[in-house]
Design a protein around this motif. Structure first.
Motif, mmCIF file in Angstrom:
data_model
loop_
_atom_site.group_PDB
_atom_site.id
_atom_site.type_symbol
_atom_site.label_atom_id
_atom_site.label_comp_id
_atom_site.label_asym_id
_atom_site.label_seq_id
_atom_site.Cartn_x
_atom_site.Cartn_y
_atom_site.Cartn_z
ATOM 1 N N ARG A 240 0.829 -1.200 0.000
ATOM 2 C CA ARG A 240 0.000 0.000 0.000
ATOM 3 C C ARG A 240 0.866 1.254 0.000
ATOM 4 O O ARG A 240 1.940 1.288 0.582
ATOM 5 C CB ARG A 240 -0.903 0.006 1.224
ATOM 6 C CG ARG A 240 -1.845 -1.200 1.292
ATOM 7 C CD ARG A 240 -3.098 -0.935 0.525
ATOM 8 N NE ARG A 240 -3.994 -2.080 0.564
ATOM 9 C CZ ARG A 240 -5.248 -2.050 0.158
ATOM 10 N NH1 ARG A 240 -5.749 -0.945 -0.341
ATOM 11 N NH2 ARG A 240 -6.001 -3.107 0.214
ATOM 12 N N ASP B 79 -3.403 5.356 -0.059
ATOM 13 C CA ASP B 79 -4.363 4.682 0.801
ATOM 14 C C ASP B 79 -5.227 5.665 1.570
ATOM 15 O O ASP B 79 -6.427 5.460 1.758
ATOM 16 C CB ASP B 79 -3.629 3.768 1.797
ATOM 17 C CG ASP B 79 -3.059 2.541 1.109
ATOM 18 O OD1 ASP B 79 -3.387 2.348 -0.061
ATOM 19 O OD2 ASP B 79 -2.300 1.807 1.748
ATOM 20 N N ASN C 25 -8.099 6.779 -0.337
ATOM 21 C CA ASN C 25 -9.114 5.773 -0.620
ATOM 22 C C ASN C 25 -9.919 5.368 0.609
ATOM 23 O O ASN C 25 -10.815 4.532 0.518
ATOM 24 C CB ASN C 25 -8.444 4.517 -1.214
ATOM 25 C CG ASN C 25 -7.892 4.774 -2.598
ATOM 26 O OD1 ASN C 25 -8.510 5.487 -3.386
ATOM 27 N ND2 ASN C 25 -6.738 4.208 -2.907
ATOM 28 N N SER D 98 -15.126 7.886 -0.738
ATOM 29 C CA SER D 98 -13.752 8.096 -0.305
ATOM 30 C C SER D 98 -13.309 9.507 -0.636
ATOM 31 O O SER D 98 -13.978 10.239 -1.374
ATOM 32 C CB SER D 98 -12.824 7.084 -0.985
ATOM 33 O OG SER D 98 -12.746 7.341 -2.380
ATOM 34 N N GLU E 166 -9.306 -12.597 -2.158
ATOM 35 C CA GLU E 166 -8.588 -12.349 -3.440
ATOM 36 C C GLU E 166 -7.977 -13.644 -3.959
ATOM 37 O O GLU E 166 -7.600 -14.498 -3.204
ATOM 38 C CB GLU E 166 -7.490 -11.314 -3.249
ATOM 39 C CG GLU E 166 -8.046 -9.948 -2.942
ATOM 40 C CD GLU E 166 -6.964 -8.917 -2.853
ATOM 41 O OE1 GLU E 166 -5.793 -9.278 -3.021
ATOM 42 O OE2 GLU E 166 -7.289 -7.756 -2.636
ATOM 43 N N GLY F 261 -6.996 -6.510 5.057
ATOM 44 C CA GLY F 261 -8.012 -6.158 4.077
ATOM 45 C C GLY F 261 -9.392 -6.510 4.612
ATOM 46 O O GLY F 261 -9.603 -7.601 5.143
ATOM 47 N N LEU G 19 -13.220 -6.845 3.398
ATOM 48 C CA LEU G 19 -14.174 -6.891 2.289
ATOM 49 C C LEU G 19 -15.561 -7.070 2.878
ATOM 50 O O LEU G 19 -15.846 -8.069 3.533
ATOM 51 C CB LEU G 19 -13.846 -8.053 1.352
ATOM 52 C CG LEU G 19 -14.808 -8.269 0.176
ATOM 53 C CD1 LEU G 19 -14.819 -7.047 -0.737
ATOM 54 C CD2 LEU G 19 -14.424 -9.513 -0.610
ATOM 55 N N SER H 152 -19.798 -6.991 2.318
ATOM 56 C CA SER H 152 -20.910 -7.054 1.376
ATOM 57 C C SER H 152 -22.155 -7.438 2.142
ATOM 58 O O SER H 152 -22.117 -8.302 3.024
ATOM 59 C CB SER H 152 -20.628 -8.080 0.275
ATOM 60 O OG SER H 152 -21.751 -8.215 -0.575
ATOM 61 N N ARG I 115 -22.883 -2.236 5.622
ATOM 62 C CA ARG I 115 -21.743 -1.701 4.876
ATOM 63 C C ARG I 115 -21.317 -0.351 5.434
ATOM 64 O O ARG I 115 -20.133 -0.059 5.573
ATOM 65 C CB ARG I 115 -22.085 -1.576 3.390
ATOM 66 C CG ARG I 115 -22.379 -2.884 2.693
ATOM 67 C CD ARG I 115 -22.308 -2.737 1.185
ATOM 68 N NE ARG I 115 -23.064 -1.616 0.681
ATOM 69 C CZ ARG I 115 -24.347 -1.648 0.331
ATOM 70 N NH1 ARG I 115 -25.017 -2.795 0.462
ATOM 71 N NH2 ARG I 115 -24.973 -0.595 -0.135
ATOM 72 N N HIS J 3 -8.003 -1.783 5.627
ATOM 73 C CA HIS J 3 -8.174 -1.281 4.254
ATOM 74 C C HIS J 3 -9.488 -1.837 3.706
ATOM 75 O O HIS J 3 -9.615 -3.031 3.487
ATOM 76 C CB HIS J 3 -6.993 -1.688 3.383
ATOM 77 C CG HIS J 3 -5.670 -1.268 3.944
ATOM 78 N ND1 HIS J 3 -5.170 0.003 3.779
ATOM 79 C CD2 HIS J 3 -4.761 -1.931 4.694
ATOM 80 C CE1 HIS J 3 -3.993 0.099 4.382
ATOM 81 N NE2 HIS J 3 -3.726 -1.067 4.944
ATOM 82 N N GLU K 227 -12.850 -2.510 1.377
ATOM 83 C CA GLU K 227 -13.394 -2.684 0.028
ATOM 84 C C GLU K 227 -14.854 -3.077 0.214
ATOM 85 O O GLU K 227 -15.156 -4.147 0.748
ATOM 86 C CB GLU K 227 -12.649 -3.779 -0.732
ATOM 87 C CG GLU K 227 -13.085 -3.937 -2.171
ATOM 88 C CD GLU K 227 -12.705 -2.758 -3.048
ATOM 89 O OE1 GLU K 227 -13.452 -2.447 -3.992
ATOM 90 O OE2 GLU K 227 -11.652 -2.143 -2.776
ATOM 91 N N MET L 186 -18.743 -3.794 -1.286
ATOM 92 C CA MET L 186 -19.427 -4.257 -2.489
ATOM 93 C C MET L 186 -20.923 -4.281 -2.231
ATOM 94 O O MET L 186 -21.372 -4.694 -1.160
ATOM 95 C CB MET L 186 -18.947 -5.655 -2.880
ATOM 96 C CG MET L 186 -17.481 -5.734 -3.220
ATOM 97 S SD MET L 186 -16.953 -7.444 -3.498
ATOM 98 C CE MET L 186 -18.036 -7.875 -4.864
#
Length: 600
Positions: free
Chosen positions: A87, A91, A94, A107, A349, A565, A567, A569, A575, A592, A594, A596
Motif C-alpha cells: 500500500r 491509501d 481511498n 472516499s 482475493e 483487508g 471486504l 458485502s 456496509r 483497508h 473494500e 461491495m
C-alpha cells in the motif's frame, strides 16, 4: 518499471491537457480568439467544422484509451501479484470520508473528483450564460433567459444520470418558456436544414424522461420489466440527441460513444456462443450455484462480472452476476451464485493469498448455513489443494432469528446436478484471447483511424464539393450528423469483428474446442463435497440469537499491526457501519476497506 512510469507520465500529461481544454472551452477567450485561429488551421477541406473538436477533445481520450490498454497489458506481466503490504500514500485518499445516505460510502479520492466535476460544470454553465446571453434574440429589455445546458458525463451512472436529467430538463423547459414569452413557439416544430434540429432534441428529451422515471428505485424494483425495456430506448435517445447537437458537438462526446460501442459489440459477439454448464448445486436456502467450464489460463479479478442469459425466461435479458470462483484454485471452472432476494457472498482475493482469513457471516436461519458448504470448489486438483492448505480459515457464523440449533434431521442435504455436454457448447474464454489488452488497443486505434480516414474522404469528395457549387450552398446539417454516426458504427463493427473472429479462430486451434468431460467424476465430486463439508464444519463457530460485534472484531485485527483487508458485502446499514469503523486513519490505520453492493 521505468517504462511503466514513463507511460504513466504521458497519460497524466495528456489527461491534464484535455482537462485544460475543457476549462477553456466555455470561455470568451476560446470562443472569440482560440476557436477562430484553430478553425482556420484545423478546419480543412477534409474535416471542416469538426477538425478542431476532433483534435482537441476526441483524439486525446482515444489516445489515452489505446495507451492505457498497452500499459495494463505490461503491468499485468510485470506485477502479477497484489499484496496488502504494498500500500502507498494513496491509501489515505481511498479511505471512507463520507458515510451517509443517499451518497453511500464515498472516499476522499471520489469526493475530490466529484468536486472537480461540479466546479467544471458550474464554470461551464456560468461562462455559457455570460458568453451567450448577449447573442440571444430578445424582443424586450425585460425578458430573461431561463434555459440551461446539460453537462453529461459518466463517473457514477446513477449520480450523473440524475444530475444530467435535472439539467436536461432545465435546458428544455427553459427554452420552451423563452420561446413562449418571445412569441416564438413555432421554433418547437423546426427541423432546420442548416442548423441543429429542435424537434430531434424534444424527442430525445421525451425518451430520456421515460428512462429517468422508470429508473426510480420504487418503479425499478416493482416493475423491473418496464424499467429494463424502457432503458433500451437509450439507442434512440442517443440517435436523436446527436442529431440535435450536431457534428461539432458530437465530437465532444465521441470518445465515450466510441468506446461504449466497442464494449457493447464485443459483448454481443461473445454472446453468440453457447457455454457448457458442468453442474449445478442446489442449497436449501434458495441458492443456486452454476459451474461452467473455462479455457485454462483465463484470468479474472475478484468480483468480476459475468452476464448470463436464460433463453427459457427471456432471450433478450442479460443479467450481471458476480463470479464467486477463484481463478487459481479452479483453473478449468468458473462459478456464480444466484440467491433469491438476497445478496450473494463474494469470493475472498485470488492473487496473493493472505496468511489467515476470517469470514464473519450473518444469516437469518440455520438453513442458510448451507451457503458455507460451497466455499470450496466442486472439483479438486493439486492447485486447489495447495491453495487450501495455505489458508488459515476461520468462520464465525451468526444466526439472528433462532435461539438454538434445530434437530439434525431437519437439515436438507446439498444437491448436485451434473449435466451432459452438448457438442455445440464451448468453454468460457476471453473475447480477445490471452492478450486481450493489446488486441483491445488494436481495435480502439484502428477503428478510430478508420473513422478519421473515411470521414476525411467523405468530407473532401462529397460534402465539400456540394458546399462550393453553387457558391454559398450548405450541406444538410442532419445528413452530416447521420454520416458521422454511420461511419462510427461501421468503423467499430469492421475492426471489432475482424479482431474477434481472428482471435476466435486462434482459440479454436489452440484449444480444439475441447470440453473437459466430467461425467466420470460424479463419485469424486461427491467425495470432495463430503470432505469439504467436514472441513467447513471444523472451522465454523455458530452463534445463535445475536449479531456480530463488528467494531470489536475489526479493532482486534487492527491492534495486531499488520495490514488487514476488509471486504464487506451485505445490507446497506451494515456496509455503512463497517465503513465508519475503517474510516479513522488513526484508530483503524491498518484496516483497508473494500465495499461491495449487489442492490441498487
Amino acid at each position: 518499471m521505468e517504462r511503466l512510469t514513463a507511460v504513466r507520465m504521458v497519460l497524466l500529461l495528456v489527461f491534464v491537457g484535455w482537462l485544460f481544454m475543457w476549462v477553456m472551452l466555455p470561455t470568451k477567450t476560446y470562443k472569440d480568439s482560440w476557436k477562430l485561429t484553430l478553425s482556420a488551421r484545423l478546419g480543412s477541406t477534409y474535416f471542416r467544422e469538426q477538425g478542431t473538436n476532433l483534435l482537441l477533445f476526441s483524439f486525446p481520450i482515444m489516445f489515452l484509451a489505446s495507451l492505457g490498454c498497452v500499459y495494463l497489458h505490461f503491468q499485468k506481466k510485470s506485477c502479477p501479484e497484489s499484496n496488502l503490504s504494498r500500500r502507498s500514500w494513496l491509501d489515505s485518499w481511498n479511505r471512507p470520508l463520507i458515510v451517509m445516505n443517499p451518497l453511500g460510502i464515498v472516499s476522499a479520492m471520489e469526493l475530490m473528483f466529484a468536486a472537480m466535476f461540479v466546479v467544471l460544470l458550474g464554470w461551464s454553465l456560468g461562462n455559457y450564460l455570460y458568453v451567450s446571453f448577449g447573442h440571444l434574440h430578445m424582443h424586450t429589455a425585460s425578458e430573461k433567459l431561463v434555459g440551461l445546458t446539460s453537462e453529461s458525463s459518466v463517473k457514477y451512472h446513477i449520480w450523473l444520470g440524475h444530475l444530467s436529467m435535472v439539467l436536461f430538463t432545465a435546458h428544455s423547459v427553459g427554452f420552451i418558456i423563452y420561446w413562449a414569452i418571445t412569441d416564438q413557439m413555432a421554433l418547437m416544430l423546426e427541423w432546420s436544414r442548416t442548423y441543429v434540429s429542435n424537434v430531434a432534441g424534444e424527442i430525445a428529451f421525451i425518451l430520456a424522461l421515460v428512462m429517468w422515471v422508470t429508473s426510480i428505485p420504487r418503479v425499478r424494483r416493482k416493475m423491473f420489466e418496464l424499467f429494463f425495456y424502457a432503458h433500451q430506448t437509450y439507442i434512440l435517445y442517443l440517435f436523436f440527441y446527436i442529431i440535435h447537437v450536431g457534428v461539432a458537438y458530437f465530437c465532444l462526446i465521441l470518445p465515450g460513444i466510441f468506446l461504449f460501442l466497442i464494449d457493447r459489440y464485443l459483448r454481443f459477439l461473445q454472446s453468440r456462443t453457447n457455454v457448457r454448464v458442468v453442474a449445478a448445486r442446489l442449497l436449501p436456502c434458495d441458492t443456486l450455484e452454476l459451474n461452467f467450464t473455462k479455457i485454462a489460463g483465463l484470468d479474472y479479478n475478484p468480483a468480476s462480472i459475468l452476464f448470463l442469459n436464460v433463453p427459457s425466461i427471456s432471450k433478450l435479458q442479460w443479467h450481471p452476476f458476480t463470479v464467486t470462483s477463484n481463478a487459481n484454485m479452479e483453473p478449468d471452472m468458473l462459478t456464480v451464485l444466484i440467491k433469491a432476494r438476497q445478496e450473494q457472498q463474494p469470493d475472498d482475493e485470488h492473487h496473493k493469498l493472505p496468511k489467515s482469513v476470517v469470514l464473519i457471516c450473518a444469516f437469518k436461519n440455520s438453513a442458510d448455513l448451507s451457503m458455507l458448504d460451497i466455499l470450496l470448489p466442486l472439483t479438486s486438483n493439486l492447485t486447489s489443494r495447495s491453495y487450501l492448505s495455505e489458508i488459515n480459515l476461520e468462520i464465525q457464523a451468526y444466526i439472528t432469528r433462532e435461539t438454538e440449533q434445530p434437530l439434525e434431521n431437519t437439515k436438507k442435504p446439498l444437491q448436485t446436478i451434473w449435466f451432459k455436454p452438448h457438442p455445440s457448447d464451448s468453454p468460457i474464454s476471453a473475447p480477445l484471447g490471452p492478450n486481450s489488452w493489446l488486441w483491445l488497443c488494436a481495435i480502439i486505434s484502428s477503428s478510430f483511424v478508420m473513422f478519421l480516414v473515411l470521414l476525411g474522404i467523405l468530407t473532401r469528395y462529397h460534402i465539400y464539393p456540394k458546399e462550393r457549387v453553387p457558391e454559398g450552398s450548405v450541406y444538410n446539417y442532419t445528413f452530416k450528423t447521420l454520416w458521422d454516426m454511420f461511419l462510427v458504427c461501421g468503423s467499430v463493427f469492421l475492426a471489432t469483428s475482424f479482431v474477434f473472429l481472428w482471435q476466435k479462430k486462434e482459440n479454436n486451434k489452440k484449444e480444439g474446442m475441447k470440453v473437459q468431460n466430467l461425467e466420470g467424476d460424479h463419485e469424486v465430486g461427491e467425495e470432495i463435497e463430503s470432505v469439504a463439508h467436514r472441513s467447513v464444519l471444523e472451522t465454523t463457530e455458530v452463534h445463535f440469537s445475536r449479531r456480530p460485534d463488528l467494531k470489536s472484531i475489526l479493532m482486534e485485527k487492527n491492534k495486531k499491526g499488520s495490514a488487514t483487508g476488509v471486504l464487506v458485502s451485505g445490507p446497506r446499514n451494515m456496509r455503512h457501519e463497517v465503513a465508519k469503523i475503517c474510516s479513522s486513519p488513526n484508530q483503524a490505520k491498518n484496516l483497508h476497506l473494500e465495499a461491495m453492493s449487489f442492490n441498487w
